[in-house]
Scaffold this motif. Structure first.
Motif, short mmCIF file in Angstrom:
data_model
loop_
_atom_site.label_atom_id
_atom_site.label_comp_id
_atom_site.label_asym_id
_atom_site.label_seq_id
_atom_site.Cartn_x
_atom_site.Cartn_y
_atom_site.Cartn_z
N ARG A 28 0.84 -1.20 0.00
CA ARG A 28 0.00 0.00 0.00
C ARG A 28 0.87 1.25 0.00
O ARG A 28 1.86 1.34 0.73
N THR A 29 0.49 2.22 -0.82
CA THR A 29 1.24 3.47 -0.91
C THR A 29 0.53 4.54 -0.07
O THR A 29 -0.61 4.38 0.35
N ASP A 30 1.22 5.65 0.15
CA ASP A 30 0.69 6.72 1.01
C ASP A 30 -0.59 7.33 0.44
O ASP A 30 -1.39 7.88 1.20
N ASP A 31 -0.77 7.25 -0.87
CA ASP A 31 -1.97 7.84 -1.47
C ASP A 31 -3.15 6.88 -1.50
O ASP A 31 -4.19 7.16 -2.11
N GLY A 32 -3.01 5.73 -0.82
CA GLY A 32 -4.11 4.78 -0.74
C GLY A 32 -4.15 3.77 -1.87
O GLY A 32 -5.03 2.91 -1.89
#
Length: 265
Positions: free
Chosen positions: A250-254
């Motif tokens: 999962r990345t910080d932008d969802g």
């Protein structure tokens, strides 16, 4: 002039060879996807909505999917709405301590799985969006608990989204009956086709999408088995094909990204 004619003949043979499956050599081509758009979660039947309004963990219609006694977290799937009414694969109950949360919108299918990580507070649930002969398409859900202990869906991955991410990363080449798979340009594995009565490969020979599964024992992992498209008809065949896996981060932008590609037969 004679040399010019010979050069043109060679060029024609090379061009023709480029259009034939057996002459593709090591030219990498992107894999194709079977889904043309988002699958979506669908709408749970009214009977499921009614059944989950007052659902308790002691309900005999529930089947235990996971029970983490140390953390007080449990996951149950709805097997049926009544003796006469099917749940059509929908409906789950999540319990943290004595706080239950009904999730009628989760499509669990026949073989749901769940794992709770007490360190991060992440509850992973995997259910099947599509099930059938030779087809199994799963969807992962990430759930978290609020301050009152109620579960909320924090994220999920539609099969089309993971398919498209894999299509960007995976390529293949064909040399005779040998298919080589690559991830981000690096060779993963070779597979030899043994089906000799299918009339040869189509130009777009490799597809993914019909077989997508997830592992949640550790970091979220996607497993996909490519299918082969032969000229006899667009029905994918999975004999001799490997399973390709990748870690889903999962990345910080969802959103998510894929890493650590592996393959095995």
């Amino acid at each position: 002039m004679k040399q010019m004619k010979q050069w043109l003949m060679v060029a024609a043979v090379v061009a023709l060879c480029g259009m034939m499956t057996g002459c593709k050599g090591n030219a990498q081509r992107p894999v194709n996807g079977t889904f043309e758009g988002l699958i979506g979660k669908g709408t749970p039947p009214e009977a499921v909505l009614d059944a989950t309004k007052k659902l308790a963990v002691t309900d005999e219609r529930l089947e235990t999917v996971m029970e983490d006694k140390a953390s007080g977290v449990a996951v149950y799937s709805l097997m049926n709405c009544s003796d006469e009414v099917s749940c059509e694969g929908y409906g789950m109950l999540i319990a943290k301590g004595d706080v239950p949360t009904a999730m009628p919108q989760i499509r669990h299918g026949r073989m749901p799985r769940a794992r709770y990580d007490a360190t991060t507070g992440d509850l992973w649930i995997v259910g099947s969006d599509i099930e059938g002969t030779g087809i199994n398409v799963e969807r992962p859900y990430l759930l978290r608990f609020d301050a009152d202990g109620h579960a909320e869906i924090a994220g999920e991955i539609d099969p089309y989204e993971i398919q498209q991410a894999l299509c960007k990363a995976l390529t293949y080449s064909i040399d005779g009956q040998e298919i080589t798979f690559y991830a981000e340009g690096k060779e993963l594995i070779k597979a030899t086709n043994t089906m000799v009565d299918m009339g040869g490969f189509m130009d777009d020979a490799i597809y993914i999408g019909e077989q997508i599964a997830y592992g949640i024992e550790g970091p979220l992992t996607v497993h996909v088995t490519p299918g082969v498209n032969f000229v006899v008809g667009k029905v994918l065949h999975y004999d001799d094909m490997p399973t390709i896996s990748a870690t889903v981060i999962r990345t910080d932008d969802g959103n998510f990204k894929l890493s650590d590609f592996k393959a095995e037969r």
